[in-house]
Design an enzyme around this catalytic site. Sequence first.
Site, short mmCIF file in Angstrom:
data_model
loop_
_atom_site.label_atom_id
_atom_site.label_comp_id
_atom_site.label_asym_id
_atom_site.label_seq_id
_atom_site.Cartn_x
_atom_site.Cartn_y
_atom_site.Cartn_z
N ASP A 13 43.02 34.54 29.68
CA ASP A 13 43.37 33.27 30.42
C ASP A 13 42.70 32.21 29.56
O ASP A 13 42.24 31.08 30.15
CB ASP A 13 42.75 33.22 31.90
CG ASP A 13 43.36 34.35 32.59
OD1 ASP A 13 44.57 34.60 32.42
OD2 ASP A 13 42.57 35.05 33.46
N LYS A 16 45.98 30.80 25.66
CA LYS A 16 46.64 31.13 24.58
C LYS A 16 48.11 30.65 24.40
O LYS A 16 48.66 30.15 23.39
CB LYS A 16 46.78 32.88 24.28
CG LYS A 16 45.52 33.46 24.09
CD LYS A 16 45.63 34.75 24.22
CE LYS A 16 45.78 35.36 25.53
NZ LYS A 16 44.97 35.43 26.61
N GLY A 40 50.00 36.25 31.62
CA GLY A 40 50.67 35.10 32.09
C GLY A 40 50.53 33.83 31.06
O GLY A 40 49.35 33.39 31.02
N HIS A 41 51.19 33.54 30.10
CA HIS A 41 51.29 32.51 29.38
C HIS A 41 51.39 31.16 29.82
O HIS A 41 52.83 31.25 30.00
CB HIS A 41 51.35 32.82 27.90
CG HIS A 41 50.67 34.02 27.36
ND1 HIS A 41 50.92 34.52 26.15
CD2 HIS A 41 49.67 34.59 27.75
CE1 HIS A 41 50.06 35.58 25.72
NE2 HIS A 41 49.21 35.56 26.80
N GLN A 223 45.91 38.95 27.16
CA GLN A 223 44.67 39.20 27.48
C GLN A 223 43.48 38.80 26.45
O GLN A 223 43.80 37.84 25.85
CB GLN A 223 44.34 40.87 27.67
CG GLN A 223 45.04 41.54 29.01
CD GLN A 223 46.31 41.68 28.44
OE1 GLN A 223 46.66 42.15 27.63
NE2 GLN A 223 47.46 41.28 29.38
N THR A 238 41.67 46.51 30.42
CA THR A 238 43.34 46.64 30.49
C THR A 238 43.30 47.99 29.74
O THR A 238 42.30 48.38 28.95
CB THR A 238 44.12 45.62 29.91
OG1 THR A 238 45.38 45.77 30.23
CG2 THR A 238 44.04 45.30 28.62
N GLY A 307 47.68 34.87 40.87
CA GLY A 307 47.08 33.62 41.84
C GLY A 307 45.83 33.79 42.28
O GLY A 307 45.26 33.02 43.06
N LYS A 336 40.14 23.71 27.11
CA LYS A 336 39.54 23.12 28.43
C LYS A 336 38.15 22.30 28.21
O LYS A 336 37.49 22.52 29.04
CB LYS A 336 39.55 24.21 29.34
CG LYS A 336 40.98 24.65 29.82
CD LYS A 336 40.87 25.37 31.11
CE LYS A 336 42.09 25.37 31.86
NZ LYS A 336 42.06 25.97 33.15
P1 IMP Z 1 45.59 45.69 34.06
O1 IMP Z 1 45.91 45.14 32.81
O2 IMP Z 1 46.51 45.02 34.95
O3 IMP Z 1 45.65 47.22 34.10
O4 IMP Z 1 44.15 45.13 34.80
C1 IMP Z 1 42.97 45.47 33.94
C2 IMP Z 1 42.04 44.47 34.11
O5 IMP Z 1 42.39 43.37 33.08
C3 IMP Z 1 41.86 43.52 35.52
O6 IMP Z 1 40.35 43.22 35.27
C4 IMP Z 1 42.80 42.37 35.20
O7 IMP Z 1 42.33 41.21 35.90
C5 IMP Z 1 42.36 42.08 33.66
N1 IMP Z 1 43.73 41.33 33.08
C6 IMP Z 1 44.89 41.89 32.47
N2 IMP Z 1 45.51 41.04 32.12
C7 IMP Z 1 44.92 40.01 32.32
C8 IMP Z 1 45.39 38.71 31.72
O8 IMP Z 1 46.34 38.25 31.02
N3 IMP Z 1 44.49 37.62 31.77
C9 IMP Z 1 43.37 37.88 32.57
N4 IMP Z 1 42.91 39.00 32.87
C10 IMP Z 1 43.76 40.12 32.86
#
Ligand code: IMP
Length: 429
Positions: A13, A16, A40-41, A223, A238, A307, A336
């Site tokens: 977040d 990017k 989520g870009h 990520q 992740t 969200g 930011k």
């Molecule tokens: P997963 O990728 O859904 O398996 O989540 C594993 C961890 O990575 C969790 O703490 C999520 O909140 C975090 N995470 C996964 N994708 C993102 C992202 O795009 N932005 C921020 N955190 C992420």
Amino acid sequence: MTNTIAIGIQWGDEGKGKIVDLLAPDVDVVARFQGGPNAGHTLVLGDKKTVLNHIPSGILHEDTLCLIGNGTVVDPKRLVEEMDMLIEACIPVTERLKISERCQLILPYHRSLDAAREVAKGKAKIGTTGKGIGPCYEDKTARRGIRLVDLTSDDLDERIDANLEYVNFMLVEYLKAAPVSRMEVDAMLDLARERLLPLAADVPLILQRRIKAGDSILYEGAQGSMLDVDHGTYPFVTSSNTVAGAALAGLGVGPGQVDAVLGICKAYTTRVGAGPFPTELYNAEGMECPSGKHMAEKGNEFGSTTGRPRRTGWFDGVVVQHAVRINGVTGLAITKMDVLDGLEEVKLCVAYELDGERLESVPACCKQLEAVEPVYETLPGWSENTFGATSMEQLPANARALLKRIEEVCDCPVTMLSTGPDRSHIIHL
Ligand code: IMP
């Protein structure tokens, strides 16, 4: 513009989407190399917010080819929804997008497993995005994953049967959750066959031809480095490698085909989901520091995919230094910056302390990272408005001093500074 990897270097977040969208008009190809719908870009177009999960952030630009690499995991339903949203906005997405035939598909049972495992973990849950990412990467490594190219294979039925037998045993017997039906899986496979297979391509071949022709490539990460399965805060990470090195394996290019690594980070830090966060100030579980609340509110810190409210805290120079090292970052893009406007003072974490010992790098053990005390430098804040600033001269001296100190602590130059959500809110250094 040369061939650049653009990655997040905190816990995701970092903004990017905006940075890649800004760079995209100057490149010929934008390629995603890992992650999937957990990303989520957010792009802002005029007053319209667009969130992309799979599709590279260059898709809005005419003449930019977008590639989804073999290192990613694709949820066919979500990707088709994204494509349709763009088609509705008159963006000819099928002309601009190619998907690696080696991509792994996220199928309905991956989501069910993700959700059921989180429930079973109770308090120890990871806080995943619930999109099936972990189970899909797990199947890839266990060599039972279904790739885009497999949709044409005559043993697909057998393989799905075998996967479902295993998954439903896990879901029903072990996790006490509902089974997944073959019909649900088939519907997803049919959708992928109809809408995604026509876009399947040999991505490494496309990239080699483009690079040979002198085209420039932007490798777009998802990520952040602290969520990397090897280098992050394991197990609160992740399931993919998110570091710059993953761009090579996740697309099929060599190290000589990368010229620069842009590390994108916020002027403070945020995290969603569970796991250590040494400079944390504020969260939805009752941590209430006013500066952290300021960041959460002014920065509108809610997950773009889920969200969920994000945890906020001061800029962690130890984390960013770690990221600069493991990624070979050649320049920082700080986003930011304007969110810090109005704070009386700003803090910068320059080291950790653990049991009376000073640590200059991130400990590998999560329990240790949870126990560290940040060592802060405190700098004076500024009351001036930096929102939308487009030159360094428009920034107050205290904001410039913070940036200088960030460069020194992280041993890396700041090359871009974002001062708001719009494309025009940027300073190039
Ligand atoms: P997963 O990728 O859904 O398996 O989540 C594993 C961890 O990575 C969790 O703490 C999520 O909140 C975090 N995470 C996964 N994708 C993102 C992202 O795009 N932005 C921020 N955190 C992420």
